[in-house]
Each structure stands twice: as structure tokens, then as C-alpha cells.
Design a protein around this motif. Structure first.
Motif, PDB file in Angstrom:
ATOM      1  N   LEU A  73      48.230  95.005 -14.572  1.00  0.00           N
ATOM      2  CA  LEU A  73      48.118  95.565 -13.216  1.00  0.00           C
ATOM      3  C   LEU A  73      48.739  96.958 -13.148  1.00  0.00           C
ATOM      4  O   LEU A  73      48.207  97.844 -12.468  1.00  0.00           O
ATOM      5  CB  LEU A  73      48.807  94.639 -12.216  1.00  0.00           C
ATOM      6  N   ALA A  74      49.854  97.153 -13.847  1.00  0.00           N
ATOM      7  CA  ALA A  74      50.495  98.467 -13.850  1.00  0.00           C
ATOM      8  C   ALA A  74      49.589  99.510 -14.503  1.00  0.00           C
ATOM      9  O   ALA A  74      49.444 100.633 -14.012  1.00  0.00           O
ATOM     10  CB  ALA A  74      51.831  98.387 -14.586  1.00  0.00           C
ATOM     11  N   GLY A  75      48.969  99.136 -15.614  1.00  0.00           N
ATOM     12  CA  GLY A  75      48.079 100.068 -16.310  1.00  0.00           C
ATOM     13  C   GLY A  75      46.810 100.360 -15.550  1.00  0.00           C
ATOM     14  O   GLY A  75      46.127 101.353 -15.831  1.00  0.00           O
ATOM     15  N   LEU A 109      52.802 104.844 -17.544  1.00  0.00           N
ATOM     16  CA  LEU A 109      53.321 104.116 -18.705  1.00  0.00           C
ATOM     17  C   LEU A 109      54.832 104.249 -18.823  1.00  0.00           C
ATOM     18  O   LEU A 109      55.541 103.255 -19.050  1.00  0.00           O
ATOM     19  CB  LEU A 109      52.647 104.632 -19.980  1.00  0.00           C
ATOM     20  N   TRP A 110      55.355 105.475 -18.674  1.00  0.00           N
ATOM     21  CA  TRP A 110      56.791 105.677 -18.868  1.00  0.00           C
ATOM     22  C   TRP A 110      57.605 104.867 -17.867  1.00  0.00           C
ATOM     23  O   TRP A 110      58.666 104.322 -18.201  1.00  0.00           O
ATOM     24  CB  TRP A 110      57.137 107.167 -18.757  1.00  0.00           C
ATOM     25  N   GLU A 111      57.105 104.759 -16.625  1.00  0.00           N
ATOM     26  CA  GLU A 111      57.832 104.009 -15.608  1.00  0.00           C
ATOM     27  C   GLU A 111      57.790 102.507 -15.905  1.00  0.00           C
ATOM     28  O   GLU A 111      58.791 101.793 -15.718  1.00  0.00           O
ATOM     29  CB  GLU A 111      57.221 104.292 -14.228  1.00  0.00           C
ATOM     30  N   THR A 112      56.657 102.014 -16.375  1.00  0.00           N
ATOM     31  CA  THR A 112      56.537 100.597 -16.731  1.00  0.00           C
ATOM     32  C   THR A 112      57.503 100.237 -17.852  1.00  0.00           C
ATOM     33  O   THR A 112      58.217  99.228 -17.780  1.00  0.00           O
ATOM     34  CB  THR A 112      55.093 100.285 -17.169  1.00  0.00           C
ATOM     35  N   LEU A 150      53.532  97.455 -23.649  1.00  0.00           N
ATOM     36  CA  LEU A 150      52.497  98.433 -23.982  1.00  0.00           C
ATOM     37  C   LEU A 150      51.111  97.811 -24.130  1.00  0.00           C
ATOM     38  O   LEU A 150      50.133  98.366 -23.615  1.00  0.00           O
ATOM     39  CB  LEU A 150      52.893  99.190 -25.256  1.00  0.00           C
ATOM     40  N   PRO A 151      50.940  96.673 -24.825  1.00  0.00           N
ATOM     41  CA  PRO A 151      49.586  96.107 -24.944  1.00  0.00           C
ATOM     42  C   PRO A 151      48.949  95.794 -23.590  1.00  0.00           C
ATOM     43  O   PRO A 151      47.764  96.090 -23.377  1.00  0.00           O
ATOM     44  CB  PRO A 151      49.812  94.823 -25.768  1.00  0.00           C
ATOM     45  N   GLY A 152      49.712  95.199 -22.680  1.00  0.00           N
ATOM     46  CA  GLY A 152      49.169  94.883 -21.369  1.00  0.00           C
ATOM     47  C   GLY A 152      48.826  96.129 -20.570  1.00  0.00           C
ATOM     48  O   GLY A 152      47.771  96.206 -19.927  1.00  0.00           O
TER      49      GLY A 152
END
Length: 438
Positions: free
Chosen positions: A50-52, A58-61, A159-161
């Protein structure tokens, strides 16, 4: 799982809560006892998707996952430090003493190393920090190790998600998902065979992994033109994340995979193993590193694949397989295999995963800078995997290769860290100039 669908649907409808969800799930996954009760890996992948999908960069996740996991470690450590041996009397641990016993046995046997490898072993991850506090591990040492392990864990688990979610929202070529499924299926087969055989302590796992890695490499080298849509889609996905503040960092990371750096690191590793009279380990490292380097050069000249047209000043060498990827994966896989000698199967797997993280960072830096196609990097990793597995199988034809003594690691690690630190320092001026230019 209906509750998972309900949760993800709610977060998709309320994306402003997604950052808090990433933080809390990472915290719970690393919190003593709680991490054993929740399916944190599945939940983290779901919220990362959901974040991606556009909700979080990415950096915040990664930062939220890292901070949440680190806070979980610290709370677990404080819990163990507060109650010491009395912690065995807590209701949940009183009913399940094996949870604490397994982590305690692992920590007493491997010490600081257990915190690094155990971070990637589900049943041990939330319990080891509490055991470290219970056994009075110095806080400074615990924090330093947790920072290192936590950064790798955040990348490996989020990262994969995030990449999957980002790929779902981008306009990608028609054959992207078909090619992605084909590549993912081959890698899943290789990883599944390796994990299954290692956990069951099967001696044939190493030669079978070598054969499967070679088969996948040959298929990739013969069919790379058919992966053009996948390559272009992944390259577009990564290029969308480019940011001036990251460019300098990626230059430093990619320099750690340069020929000069890897040649120096490989030579130093082999020389130190010879100095310590670890002849089988030295031969294993030499065959894996030299075989990877020589075959990479030959394949580049044979295939002659052009690089992406991202750089303003394109490199005039060929790209398939990636020399940076093959050299980095070969070197760090050698270290991971040596670190896992003499350990149970799941600990060996954890060391291999941990060893792959710096190599993966170097590979991603090449993709970020637009120097290689994704299939170049995958081919480099498969080439390194083939040579490492072949070399290990050769060294273990008649007898399992023994673990390196602790004194050897105290010789290897400071020397290698100093070497990589020196090359990173040397690359800083170029990185600073690039950042200032942008």
C-alpha cells in the motif's frame, strides 16, 4: 484471511494512517512475546504494498520500519534488563518456556553474532533482545548491533512489498508481469530448494543449488532479449525514485563494487585466510572469487549487450552480466558461507541473507545510477551463486568444511571493514561534487 483483507481495505481508504501502521507493525514484530503472536511478516508486506502504491515514498517507509523495529528491540532489552531471571515467571513465558529457552541457548552460544543473524529468524527475532538484557549485555554494544541488524531487516522486509506496490501503479509494458512471474518463479524455485535442503541438513543441497543457479543463468543469458519489457519497466520504476540527496550516497555504494575495491577485498581475504592457515577456506574463497571474475569477463565479451541510455556520458563497456553485481555477490556470499559453517541450518540461512544485503545494495546502486539493466544484475548474482555453490561442493566432497575459529574472524572483520571504509572515504569527494551539481 478476512481480517487481513479488512485491514488493508481500511488502510487503503485512509492512507494518512499508513505511516503509523508501518511503524506499529515493525514495533510489534520486534517486541518480545508480541512478535511471536502476530503474523508480522505478512502484515508488513501488505502495508508496504500500500505504501508503494503512492501513499509513502520509499525512504519514509524504510525509516518508519527501521525506527519501529529499533524501538521494539530497545523495549525488549529494557524488559529483560528490568526483570532478569524473574522474567521466566511472566504468564505467557511460564506457559511456553521453550520460547525463551531457544533464544537463550542461541545467545549463550553465539553472543553478539546471534543478534545479527537472529534478526532474520522469525521465532528468535523478538526474543533475543530481551535475552540480551536479561544476561546483562552492555547497552552500547547492544545498540550498535541492533542498529546494524535493524537497517538490514527493514530493507529485507519492506523493500519487496514497496516495490510491488510501486509496480502496480505505474504504466508498465504489456509483457512486464508475465516476464516478472517467469523470473520470480525461477528464483523462488532456487531459494525454495536451498532453504528446504538446508533446514533438513541435506548434503546434496549445495550441488543441486549450483546446478539450478547455472540453469537459470544459462536461460537468462539465452533469453535476455525477451526480458526487454521487464528491464525497461523496472528501470523506469527505480529512476522515478531518484533524488538529489540520494545520488551521492549511491555513488559511494557503487564504488564499493568497483573492480579495484573488490580486487583488493578479495586479495586481502585470501591472504588473511592463508596467514591464519585456513587452507580449505582459502581455496574455497579463491575458486569462488576467481571463477566469478574470469567467467564474467568472458561472458561480457561474448554477449556484447549495450548499457541503458540513462547516463549523460555512456560507458563504452558491455553490461551483461554486471561485474559489480557478480563481484559483490561472490565476495559477500563467500563471507556468509564461511560465517555459517558449523551452525544449524536456519542460522546458516540467516547469515546468507545478511551477507546478501550489502551485495544487493551495490547492485541496486547500479540500477539507480542507470548503468545496468535489471537482468544484468540478476545474471551477475546467479553467476556468483553458481561459483560459490560449486566451490563449496568441491571443498566438501569428502568432509564438511569446518567453522573458522573466532580468532580468525577477529583478524578478518577489522581488516575488511577498514578496507571498505578507506574506499568509501576515497569516493566521498566525487559524491559531494555530484550532490552539489544537482
Amino acid at each position: 484471511m478476512a481480517w487481513l483483507d479488512t485491514l488493508t481495505a481500511w488502510l487503503a481508504a485512509h492512507p494518512h494512517w499508513l505511516g503509523l501502521a508501518v511503524f506499529l507493525l515493525a514495533f510489534g514484530e520486534c517486541l518480545a512475546i508480541v512478535g511471536l503472536l502476530i503474523p508480522g511478516t505478512v502484515l508488513l508486506f501488505a502495508v508496504a504494498v500500500l505504501a508503494g502504491n503512492g501513499a509513502l515514498p520509499l525512504w519514509e517507509t524504510l525509516l518508519l520500519g527501521f525506527v519501529g523495529g529499533m524501538l521494539g528491540d530497545l523495549c525488549s532489552y529494557a524488559l529483560g534488563r528490568r526483570f532478569h531471571q524473574n522474567i521466566r515467571g511472566l504468564p505467557v513465558l511460564r506457559d511456553h518456556p521453550q520460547w525463551l529457552a531457544s533464544a537463550e541457548q542461541h545467545f549463550e552460544r553465539y553472543g553478539v553474532i546471534s543478534l545479527l543473524a537472529g534478526r532474520f529468524i522469525g521465532p528468535l527475532r523478538p526474543m533475543l533482545p530481551m535475552v540480551a538484557g536479561m544476561l546483562d549485555m552492555p547497552f552500547g554494544r547492544f545498540t550498535a548491533v541492533s542498529l546494524l541488524a535493524g537497517s538490514g531487516w527493514a530493507i529485507a522486509y519492506l523493500l519487496p512489498g514497496w516495490a510491488t506496490g510501486a509496480a502496480l501503479r505505474l504504466p508498465l509494458p504489456a509483457d512486464f508481469w508475465q516476464n516478472a512471474a517467469l523470473v520470480a518463479g525461477g528464483l523462488a524455485l532456487l531459494l525454495g530448494l536451498t532453504i528446504h535442503g538446508t533446514l533438513r541438513e541435506q548434503r546434496r543441497t549445495t550441488p543441486l543449488s549450483a546446478l539450478l543457479s547455472l540453469a537459470l543463468l544459462i536461460a537468462l543469458l539465452l533469453g535476455w532479449r525477451g526480458l526487454a519489457d521487464l528491464d525497461q519497466g523496472l528501470l523506469n520504476l527505480v529512476q522515478e525514485q531518484r533524488h538529489g540527496a540520494l545520488d551521492g550516497l549511491m555513488v559511494v555504494v557503487t564504488r564499493l563494487g568497483d573492480l579495484s575495491t573488490q580486487l583488493a577485498a578479495g586479495t586481502l581475504l585470501i591472504a588473511l585466510l592463508a596467514l591464519a592457515r585456513q587452507w580449505r577456506a582459502m581455496l574455497f574463497a579463491a575458486v569462488a572469487l576467481l571463477g566469478t571474475a574470469v567467467s564474467n569477463g568472458l561472458l561480457k565479451q561474448l554477449i556484447e549487450r549495450a548499457r541503458p541510455e540513462v547516463l549523460l556520458e555512456p560507458l563504452h563497456s558491455f553490461s551483461l552480466p554486471s561485474g559489480h553485481s557478480s563481484a559483490a555477490f561472490a565476495f559477500f556470499l563467500v563471507l556468509g558461507i564461511l560465517a555459517g559453517r558449523g551452525l544449524p541450518g536456519r542460522s546458516r540461512l540467516a547469515w546468507l541473507l545478511l551477507a546478501c544485503l550489502p551485495a544487493l545494495a551495490i547492485a541496486v546502486s547500479r540500477l539507480y545510477l542507470g548503468v545496468h539493466w535489471p537482468s544484468d544484475l540478476l545474471a551477475g548474482g546467479l553467476l556468483a551463486s553458481t561459483w560459490c555453490a560449486c566451490s563449496l561442493a568441491l571443498m566438501q566432497r569428502h568432509q564438511v568444511m569446518p567453522a573458522l575459529p573466532a580468532r580468525v574472524w577477529w583478524l578478518l572483520l577489522p581488516a575488511l571493514l577498514a578496507l571498505f571504509g578507506a574506499f568509501a572515504t576515497w569516493a566521498l569527494p566525487a559524491a559531494f561534487e555530484l550532490y552539489r551539481y544537482r
